[in-house]
Design a protein around this motif. Structure first.
Motif, PDB file in Angstrom:
ATOM      1  N   TRP A 116     -10.391   1.084   6.247  1.00  0.00           N
ATOM      2  CA  TRP A 116      -9.551  -0.105   6.489  1.00  0.00           C
ATOM      3  C   TRP A 116      -9.675  -0.525   7.946  1.00  0.00           C
ATOM      4  CZ3 TRP A 116      -7.490  -3.273   3.065  1.00  0.00           C
ATOM      5  CH2 TRP A 116      -6.379  -4.054   3.359  1.00  0.00           C
ATOM      6  N   ASP A 129       3.776  12.822   3.056  1.00  0.00           N
ATOM      7  CA  ASP A 129       3.065  12.331   1.887  1.00  0.00           C
ATOM      8  C   ASP A 129       3.965  11.434   1.048  1.00  0.00           C
ATOM      9  OD1 ASP A 129       1.635  12.240  -0.670  1.00  0.00           O
ATOM     10  OD2 ASP A 129       0.369  13.747   0.307  1.00  0.00           O
ATOM     11  N   LEU A 130       3.399  10.292   0.651  1.00  0.00           N
ATOM     12  CA  LEU A 130       4.104   9.339  -0.210  1.00  0.00           C
ATOM     13  C   LEU A 130       4.633   9.998  -1.483  1.00  0.00           C
ATOM     14  CD1 LEU A 130       4.603   6.239  -0.731  1.00  0.00           C
ATOM     15  CD2 LEU A 130       2.375   6.201  -1.840  1.00  0.00           C
ATOM     16  N   HIS A 163      -3.078   3.801  -4.032  1.00  0.00           N
ATOM     17  CA  HIS A 163      -3.624   5.156  -3.951  1.00  0.00           C
ATOM     18  C   HIS A 163      -2.948   6.104  -4.935  1.00  0.00           C
ATOM     19  CE1 HIS A 163      -6.503   4.634  -0.802  1.00  0.00           C
ATOM     20  NE2 HIS A 163      -5.629   4.097   0.006  1.00  0.00           N
ATOM     21  N   ASN A 173      -0.301  10.185   5.805  1.00  0.00           N
ATOM     22  CA  ASN A 173      -0.711  11.578   5.580  1.00  0.00           C
ATOM     23  C   ASN A 173      -2.140  11.827   6.071  1.00  0.00           C
ATOM     24  OD1 ASN A 173      -2.261  10.329   3.659  1.00  0.00           O
ATOM     25  ND2 ASN A 173      -1.856  11.824   2.040  1.00  0.00           N
ATOM     26  N   ASP A 174      -2.702  10.871   6.811  1.00  0.00           N
ATOM     27  CA  ASP A 174      -4.079  11.027   7.276  1.00  0.00           C
ATOM     28  C   ASP A 174      -4.092  11.715   8.644  1.00  0.00           C
ATOM     29  OD1 ASP A 174      -7.032   9.370   6.780  1.00  0.00           O
ATOM     30  OD2 ASP A 174      -6.617  10.291   8.726  1.00  0.00           O
ATOM     31  N   SER A 214      -9.357   6.253   3.528  1.00  0.00           N
ATOM     32  CA  SER A 214      -8.815   4.893   3.413  1.00  0.00           C
ATOM     33  C   SER A 214      -8.419   4.302   4.765  1.00  0.00           C
ATOM     34  CB  SER A 214      -7.617   4.948   2.466  1.00  0.00           C
ATOM     35  OG  SER A 214      -6.783   3.858   2.624  1.00  0.00           O
ATOM     36  N   ALA A 215      -7.680   5.075   5.571  1.00  0.00           N
ATOM     37  CA  ALA A 215      -7.195   4.545   6.852  1.00  0.00           C
ATOM     38  C   ALA A 215      -8.375   4.152   7.742  1.00  0.00           C
ATOM     39  CB  ALA A 215      -6.334   5.591   7.560  1.00  0.00           C
ATOM     40  N   GLY A 257      -1.366   3.442   8.364  1.00  0.00           N
ATOM     41  CA  GLY A 257      -2.752   3.249   8.785  1.00  0.00           C
ATOM     42  C   GLY A 257      -2.937   3.504  10.270  1.00  0.00           C
ATOM     43  N   ARG A 284      -2.880  -8.022   6.810  1.00  0.00           N
ATOM     44  CA  ARG A 284      -2.224  -7.741   8.102  1.00  0.00           C
ATOM     45  C   ARG A 284      -1.452  -8.975   8.593  1.00  0.00           C
ATOM     46  NH1 ARG A 284      -1.510  -2.543   9.702  1.00  0.00           N
ATOM     47  NH2 ARG A 284      -0.782  -3.519  11.610  1.00  0.00           N
ATOM     48  N   GLY A 302       2.458   4.742   4.920  1.00  0.00           N
ATOM     49  CA  GLY A 302       1.035   4.444   4.720  1.00  0.00           C
ATOM     50  C   GLY A 302       0.623   3.438   5.782  1.00  0.00           C
ATOM     51  N   LEU A 332       2.440  -1.071   2.272  1.00  0.00           N
ATOM     52  CA  LEU A 332       1.355  -2.041   2.339  1.00  0.00           C
ATOM     53  C   LEU A 332       0.021  -1.343   2.135  1.00  0.00           C
ATOM     54  CD1 LEU A 332       2.925  -3.709   5.455  1.00  0.00           C
ATOM     55  CD2 LEU A 332       2.886  -4.708   3.191  1.00  0.00           C
ATOM     56  N   GLY A 333      -0.605  -1.630   1.025  1.00  0.00           N
ATOM     57  CA  GLY A 333      -1.928  -1.067   0.741  1.00  0.00           C
ATOM     58  C   GLY A 333      -1.903   0.415   0.454  1.00  0.00           C
TER      59      GLY A 333
HETATM   60  C1  SAM Z   1      -5.439   0.610   3.015  1.00  0.00           C
HETATM   61  S1  SAM Z   1      -4.623   1.535   4.254  1.00  0.00           S
HETATM   62  C2  SAM Z   1      -3.316   0.399   4.667  1.00  0.00           C
HETATM   63  C3  SAM Z   1      -2.826   0.554   6.084  1.00  0.00           C
HETATM   64  C4  SAM Z   1      -1.702  -0.392   6.517  1.00  0.00           C
HETATM   65  N1  SAM Z   1      -0.485  -0.152   5.749  1.00  0.00           N
HETATM   66  C5  SAM Z   1      -2.118  -1.835   6.374  1.00  0.00           C
HETATM   67  O1  SAM Z   1      -1.730  -2.471   5.371  1.00  0.00           O
HETATM   68  O2  SAM Z   1      -2.828  -2.341   7.242  1.00  0.00           O
HETATM   69  C6  SAM Z   1      -3.749   2.767   3.285  1.00  0.00           C
HETATM   70  C7  SAM Z   1      -3.013   3.800   4.109  1.00  0.00           C
HETATM   71  O3  SAM Z   1      -2.234   4.626   3.228  1.00  0.00           O
HETATM   72  C8  SAM Z   1      -2.349   5.966   3.652  1.00  0.00           C
HETATM   73  N2  SAM Z   1      -2.087   6.849   2.497  1.00  0.00           N
HETATM   74  C9  SAM Z   1      -2.842   6.995   1.367  1.00  0.00           C
HETATM   75  N3  SAM Z   1      -2.290   7.902   0.545  1.00  0.00           N
HETATM   76  C10 SAM Z   1      -1.152   8.334   1.164  1.00  0.00           C
HETATM   77  C11 SAM Z   1      -0.154   9.283   0.817  1.00  0.00           C
HETATM   78  N4  SAM Z   1      -0.216   9.963  -0.338  1.00  0.00           N
HETATM   79  N5  SAM Z   1       0.865   9.505   1.674  1.00  0.00           N
HETATM   80  C12 SAM Z   1       0.930   8.813   2.861  1.00  0.00           C
HETATM   81  N6  SAM Z   1       0.013   7.904   3.237  1.00  0.00           N
HETATM   82  C13 SAM Z   1      -1.027   7.661   2.407  1.00  0.00           C
HETATM   83  C14 SAM Z   1      -3.779   6.080   4.152  1.00  0.00           C
HETATM   84  O4  SAM Z   1      -3.958   7.201   4.987  1.00  0.00           O
HETATM   85  C15 SAM Z   1      -3.934   4.761   4.868  1.00  0.00           C
HETATM   86  O5  SAM Z   1      -3.533   4.836   6.197  1.00  0.00           O
END
Ligand code: SAM
Length: 264
Positions: free
Chosen positions: A19, A130-131, A161, A104-105, A15-16, A79, A54, A77, A156-157
């Motif tokens: 995105w 981790d979320l 997940h 968590n990426d 996802s990161a 990114g 953004r 999260g 955000l975003g």
């Molecule tokens: C769509 S991106 C959004 C990035 C940023 N917040 C933005 O809005 O521009 C989602 C982000 O959530 C992170 N993510 C997904 N599942 C997660 C989890 N279980 N714990 C922490 N981060 C997570 C991904 O690694 C990614 O960086």
């Protein structure tokens, strides 16, 4: 920042990284670009949605640090670093602002140094977590942030997940439980009302081996903010949340909804 370096998997889209690709960044792999292009083919509006989200984030952080006087941010999260990261916007308004980033990426971890360029008066920290473990996030965030003082929690975003909506709501509640009254929650999530192509493209993406992302209704996205005092204009398509220039017509809506609420 943790010393432990988890492995980067370049065999499935992340996802990161996807995105980052849609935002015009370079921190992605062929598998991400392939999945990103496939999505774009089915729904070209996704890149605009990513940029709109953004831009909303920037306006929200500016409002929180400015008019609302928030000096601490917890961005979960977060990114891959891009421009106008939370600390850059917050510290441009309030140089003493403190920011904790969480993701968590593994690739975000390797690029996290770019998120740690604080003003001398402020501080930034990155936590690989981790979320699904909100208490661990709060515990580690508490090493830099004073959790007795208001915090701007940014989700955000990332909540899309979490496959089960009730679980996503519960994670939000558990994070908020660790923050004092006067804290704010900012959310922005992909929705499913304006474009069937978006939902279909998302379904296809979710088959790719990536961690799936579930677009939700504006009502469900609003549900994350339930019990909080909503900042005007409430939960809306992110382009319509305090747009800088409105002109005669409001900006076109996109399938990304967001809002900001205050814990009372
Ligand atoms: C769509 S991106 C959004 C990035 C940023 N917040 C933005 O809005 O521009 C989602 C982000 O959530 C992170 N993510 C997904 N599942 C997660 C989890 N279980 N714990 C922490 N981060 C997570 C991904 O690694 C990614 O960086």
């Amino acid at each position: 920042m943790n010393d432990h370096q988890p492995a980067i998997d370049t065999t499935v889209p992340h996802s990161a990284r996807v995105w980052n690709y849609w935002l015009g960044g370079k921190d992605n792999y062929p598998v991400d670009r392939e999945a990103g292009d496939q999505f774009l083919q089915a729904f070209p509006g996704i890149a605009q949605m990513a940029r709109a989200s953004r831009a909303y984030q920037e306006r929200a952080v500016r409002h929180l640090a400015g008019e609302l006087g928030i000096r601490q941010f917890l961005d979960v999260g977060t990114g891959l670093p891009t421009h106008n990261n939370t600390h850059e916007v917050a510290q441009s308004v309030a140089p003493d602002a403190r920011i904790v980033y969480v993701d968590n990426d593994p690739l975000v971890l390797t690029h996290a140094r770019a998120l740690l360029t604080s003003t001398p008066e402020g501080r930034t920290q990155y936590v690989h977590a981790d979320l699904y473990d909100p208490e661990a996030i709060l515990e580690q965030a508490g090493e830099l942030l004073d959790l007795d003082q208001p915090v701007g929690l940014m989700l955000l975003g990332v909540l899309g997940h979490v496959q089960e909506y009730d679980e996503a709501v519960s994670i939000v509640r558990r994070l908020l439980a660790g923050l004092p009254p006067g804290s704010y929650l900012t959310v922005s999530e992909g929705s499913n009302v304006h474009s069937e192509e978006n939902v279909e493209a998302q379904d296809e993406y979710n088959e790719s081996g990536a961690v799936p992302y579930i677009p939700r209704s504006p009502q469900q996205i609003g549900g994350y903010l339930e019990g909080l005092e909503l900042v005007e204009p409430g939960v809306v398509s992110v382009t319509r949340w305090r747009p800088v220039v409105t002109g005669d017509n409001p900006p076109a809506e996109v399938d990304q909804y967001g809002g900001v609420g205050r814990k009372v």
